[in-house]
Enzyme design. Structure first.
Site, PDB file in Angstrom:
ATOM      1  N   PRO A  10      11.302  31.326 -52.647  1.00  0.00           N
ATOM      2  CA  PRO A  10      10.603  31.019 -54.010  1.00  0.00           C
ATOM      3  C   PRO A  10      11.213  31.805 -54.992  1.00  0.00           C
ATOM      4  O   PRO A  10      11.773  33.021 -54.809  1.00  0.00           O
ATOM      5  CB  PRO A  10       9.202  31.489 -53.745  1.00  0.00           C
ATOM      6  CG  PRO A  10       9.008  32.341 -52.468  1.00  0.00           C
ATOM      7  CD  PRO A  10      10.165  32.314 -52.038  1.00  0.00           C
ATOM      8  N   ARG A  78       1.575  35.348 -55.344  1.00  0.00           N
ATOM      9  CA  ARG A  78       2.738  34.687 -56.018  1.00  0.00           C
ATOM     10  C   ARG A  78       3.292  33.705 -54.944  1.00  0.00           C
ATOM     11  O   ARG A  78       3.178  34.094 -53.796  1.00  0.00           O
ATOM     12  CB  ARG A  78       3.909  35.727 -56.410  1.00  0.00           C
ATOM     13  CG  ARG A  78       3.117  36.788 -57.302  1.00  0.00           C
ATOM     14  CD  ARG A  78       4.325  37.542 -58.095  1.00  0.00           C
ATOM     15  NE  ARG A  78       3.798  38.320 -59.161  1.00  0.00           N
ATOM     16  CZ  ARG A  78       3.821  39.778 -58.932  1.00  0.00           C
ATOM     17  NH1 ARG A  78       4.332  40.348 -57.847  1.00  0.00           N
ATOM     18  NH2 ARG A  78       3.206  40.326 -59.926  1.00  0.00           N
ATOM     19  N   ASP A 120      14.014  39.096 -54.290  1.00  0.00           N
ATOM     20  CA  ASP A 120      14.405  40.052 -54.620  1.00  0.00           C
ATOM     21  C   ASP A 120      14.554  41.155 -53.420  1.00  0.00           C
ATOM     22  O   ASP A 120      14.896  42.399 -53.724  1.00  0.00           O
ATOM     23  CB  ASP A 120      13.470  40.762 -55.738  1.00  0.00           C
ATOM     24  CG  ASP A 120      11.956  40.713 -55.177  1.00  0.00           C
ATOM     25  OD1 ASP A 120      11.823  40.159 -54.124  1.00  0.00           O
ATOM     26  OD2 ASP A 120      10.974  41.407 -55.899  1.00  0.00           O
ATOM     27  N   GLU A 206      -0.435  36.655 -46.083  1.00  0.00           N
ATOM     28  CA  GLU A 206       0.149  37.037 -44.864  1.00  0.00           C
ATOM     29  C   GLU A 206      -0.887  36.846 -43.672  1.00  0.00           C
ATOM     30  O   GLU A 206      -0.579  35.829 -42.802  1.00  0.00           O
ATOM     31  CB  GLU A 206       1.278  38.262 -44.723  1.00  0.00           C
ATOM     32  CG  GLU A 206       2.145  38.344 -45.477  1.00  0.00           C
ATOM     33  CD  GLU A 206       1.613  38.846 -46.848  1.00  0.00           C
ATOM     34  OE1 GLU A 206       0.466  38.952 -47.263  1.00  0.00           O
ATOM     35  OE2 GLU A 206       2.613  39.374 -47.650  1.00  0.00           O
TER      36      GLU A 206
HETATM   37  N1  UDP Z   1       7.829  34.274 -57.727  1.00  0.00           N
HETATM   38  C1  UDP Z   1       7.805  33.045 -57.976  1.00  0.00           C
HETATM   39  N2  UDP Z   1       7.052  32.603 -59.498  1.00  0.00           N
HETATM   40  C2  UDP Z   1       6.254  33.710 -60.220  1.00  0.00           C
HETATM   41  C3  UDP Z   1       6.593  34.994 -59.412  1.00  0.00           C
HETATM   42  C4  UDP Z   1       7.220  35.131 -58.219  1.00  0.00           C
HETATM   43  O1  UDP Z   1       8.245  32.071 -57.675  1.00  0.00           O
HETATM   44  O2  UDP Z   1       5.769  33.337 -61.016  1.00  0.00           O
HETATM   45  C5  UDP Z   1       8.759  34.277 -56.384  1.00  0.00           C
HETATM   46  C6  UDP Z   1       9.566  35.447 -56.694  1.00  0.00           C
HETATM   47  O3  UDP Z   1      11.089  34.874 -57.024  1.00  0.00           O
HETATM   48  C7  UDP Z   1       9.797  36.034 -55.130  1.00  0.00           C
HETATM   49  C8  UDP Z   1       8.383  35.787 -54.591  1.00  0.00           C
HETATM   50  O4  UDP Z   1       7.849  34.696 -55.409  1.00  0.00           O
HETATM   51  O5  UDP Z   1      10.593  35.379 -54.514  1.00  0.00           O
HETATM   52  C9  UDP Z   1       7.531  37.088 -54.754  1.00  0.00           C
HETATM   53  O6  UDP Z   1       7.490  37.700 -56.198  1.00  0.00           O
HETATM   54  P1  UDP Z   1       7.600  38.804 -56.235  1.00  0.00           P
HETATM   55  O7  UDP Z   1       8.918  39.469 -55.749  1.00  0.00           O
HETATM   56  O8  UDP Z   1       7.708  39.281 -58.012  1.00  0.00           O
HETATM   57  O9  UDP Z   1       6.399  39.928 -55.713  1.00  0.00           O
HETATM   58  P2  UDP Z   1       6.143  41.199 -55.159  1.00  0.00           P
HETATM   59  O10 UDP Z   1       7.566  41.851 -54.838  1.00  0.00           O
HETATM   60  O11 UDP Z   1       5.546  41.972 -56.161  1.00  0.00           O
HETATM   61  O12 UDP Z   1       5.519  40.880 -53.832  1.00  0.00           O
HETATM   62 MN    MN Z   2       9.349  40.955 -54.483  1.00  0.00          MN
END
Ligand code: UDP
Ligand code: MN
Length: 256
Positions: A10, A78, A120, A206
């Site tokens: 995503p 997310r 990320d 998960e």
């Molecule tokens: N993501 C998305 N839309 C959003 C926020 C996040 O598609 O509005 C994607 C983001 O690019 C990543 C994944 O969802 O691939 C998880 O998001 P994030 O890394 O911000 O979450 P965390 O690291 O806090 O679990």
């Molecule tokens: Mn992340």
């Protein structure tokens, strides 16, 4: 031939997006038989991602689905819709060719592995060797997550018997999205298994997903019985754009 690894990523538009995708592509380009399913959180596919994938050197499928605004709040999970779009695409690709008397459960599916790769995180190449042999659902440690240096499945005699975690130890599967892979066969033979919005508490994505397709006792520990960290839940600092609006502005437009 090697089972295909389908990495579902995503991604959403923000100043660091192209940098994140670049790091990911630099990793994935080195992984044999990897198919990258990139799912944009957007109403339309963007030119940036389309052009990026075309030049990435990675076999890729470009999908998009916009997260409804009501789900874009802090504390909510997310990318639920984007991961599900990736799963739906896979199920569509391998839609059973119904021949007489064959139920979907009896269908022979090609060997493959499905992995959820946020844009990320940091992935070692060794991780892909480990997940490639997934029979049903495999698991491994994840670094820099859960308020600790790492979380990991606790393994005894080759079986997962618990979780080393600093956060919500009551989760049935106390594991990050980056800590497991699922065989394509399992994804295709359980067509209703999806990520849930309704009733899903923070951090339970998960577990809610995995409990639809497996049991803790069935999990296959990878990475030397879950003693090696091969993936890190890195997070990118928000960029400082405080001077962006200051004059003078550049005379050309540059994609960043
Ligand atoms: N993501 C998305 N839309 C959003 C926020 C996040 O598609 O509005 C994607 C983001 O690019 C990543 C994944 O969802 O691939 C998880 O998001 P994030 O890394 O911000 O979450 P965390 O690291 O806090 O679990
Ligand atoms: Mn992340």
């Amino acid at each position: 031939s090697l089972p295909i690894i389908y990495a579902i990523t995503p991604t959403y538009s923000r100043p660091v997006q192209k940098a994140e995708l670049t790091r990911l592509a630099n990793t994935f380009r080195q992984v044999p038989r990897l198919h990258w399913i990139v799912v944009e959180d957007s109403a339309q596919p963007t030119d940036l991602v389309r052009r990026f994938l075309a030049g990435s050197g990675v076999r890729a499928t470009h999908l998009h689905v916009l997260t409804p605004r009501r789900y874009k709040r802090s504390g909510l999970p997310r990318a639920t819709e984007q991961r599900n779009a990736g799963l739906a695409w896979l199920r569509q690709q391998y839609k059973p060719q119904r021949s007489a008397g064959q139920s979907p459960a009896q269908q022979e599916y090609p060997s493959g592995v499905v992995f959820f790769a946020d844009d990320d995180n940091t992935y070692s190449l060794e991780l892909f060797q480990e997940m490639r042999t997934t029979q049903k659902v495999s698991v491994w440690p994840v670094g820099l997550v859960g308020g600790r240096r790492y979380e990991r499945p606790v393994v005894e005699n080759g079986k997962v018997v618990g979780w080393y975690t600093g956060w919500r130890a009551d989760r049935p599967f106390a594991i990050d999205m980056a800590g497991f892979a699922v065989s394509l066969q399992v994804i295709l033979s359980s067509p209703k298994a999806v990520f849930k919005r309704r009733g899903s508490q923070p951090g339970m994505q998960e577990s809610d997903f995995l409990k639809q397709i497996t049991k803790v006792e069935e999990l296959e520990p990878k990475a030397d019985n879950c003693t090696k960290v091969l993936v890190w839940h890195t997070r990118t600092e928000k960029v400082n754009l405080a001077n962006e609006s200051k004059h003078p502005q550049d005379t050309i437009k540059i994609e960043v």
